[in-house]
Design a protein around this motif. Structure first.
Motif: not given
Length: 261
Positions: A29-35, A87-91, A116-117, A137-148
């Motif tokens: 899973a992604l966290n700051g250290a992974v990114i 940071d994820y968007a910058d990656l 996204g990766l 969407v199952r946890v109330g958010v959306f793949p915003m940056q991935v969609m780019s």
């Protein structure tokens, strides 16, 4: 060669630079250290003139990357609203401006931010058992940056379904949608990645570098803008040492010895 960041292992294997997310117990899973580790890997690969291709993968056979680390959801979605970028968007920006080709080796589940990766690489090889998805969407958010990146790669109707339902899909669907170049049995994954690496490293590094730069530049151009830009680029490319060596080797019926200039 490894990085001090334990969450990501950076390793040079011949002319390939491997970036391995090293959190198999957390499904990579992604966290700051992974990114940060992936970004460092991209920069290190580009600083090494001997590196010809980047391979991005996840440790173990369970997951390529399962998305953001939701064990601490507050940290996963925490934002510094004073910053206009994250940071994820910058990656993802870094990957799109890269001039060395990248291959995703997908040996396990690929979800959410992991998608996204996958999309930020130039080519991808997946094991036939891998499951993909955009479950945000199952946890109330959306793949915003991935969609780019995703909406430019896969058919819109499929992207709509994946993002709006959050339902998973299999490797063959991913391949038919353009997310994977090859789907192979798990025990053939490494051999196929090595085969693809081999088909890159024997080609002109200058042509690839300038070609990736040009493809990025013309992506948002009209046809007239694009054709004018590319006709000037081919003229410049013909002046490089690699182009001269390639033509000479062709005439002499031998393999080129690329100077990379």
């Amino acid at each position: 060669m490894t990085d001090n960041n334990d969450s990501v292992v950076l390793e040079k294997r011949g002319q390939a630079f491997w970036i391995t997310i090293n959190r198999p117990d957390k499904r990579n899973a992604l966290n700051g250290a992974v990114i940060g580790g992936i970004a460092a890997g991209y920069r290190q690969a580009h600083d090494d003139k001997d590196v010809r291709v980047i391979v991005l993968t996840g440790a173990g056979d369970k997951a390529f990357c399962a998305g953001a680390d939701l064990q601490n959801s507050g940290a996963a979605f925490a934002m510094d609203f004073a910053r206009p970028n994250v940071d994820y968007a910058d990656l993802l920006r870094l990957s799109q401006n890269a001039t060395k080709p990248a291959i995703a080796r997908v040996g396990g589940v690929c979800m959410a931010g992991g998608m996204g990766l996958l999309c930020m690489t130039d080519m991808a090889v997946g094991a036939d058992h891998v499951v993909f998805g955009l479950p945000e969407v199952r946890v109330g958010v959306f793949p915003m940056q991935v969609m780019s990146l995703l909406q430019e790669m896969a058919p819109r109707r499929l992207v709509n379904e994946w993002a709006l339902t959050g339902e998973p899909f299999d490797a063959r669907t991913a391949q038919s949608a353009g997310l994977l170049n090859y789907v192979v049995p798990a025990d053939q994954l490494d051999a196929k990645v090595d085969w693809l690496i081999g088909r890159i490293v024997d080609k002109s590094p200058t042509a690839i570098r300038r070609g990736k730069y040009a493809m990025r530049a013309i992506a948002s151009m009209s046809f007239d803008e694009s054709i004018a830009y590319t006709e000037s680029q081919i003229a410049l490319l013909a002046m490089t040492e690699d182009a001269k060596e390639g033509l000479k080797a062709f005439g002499e019926k031998r393999k080129p010895s690329w100077p990379g200039k």
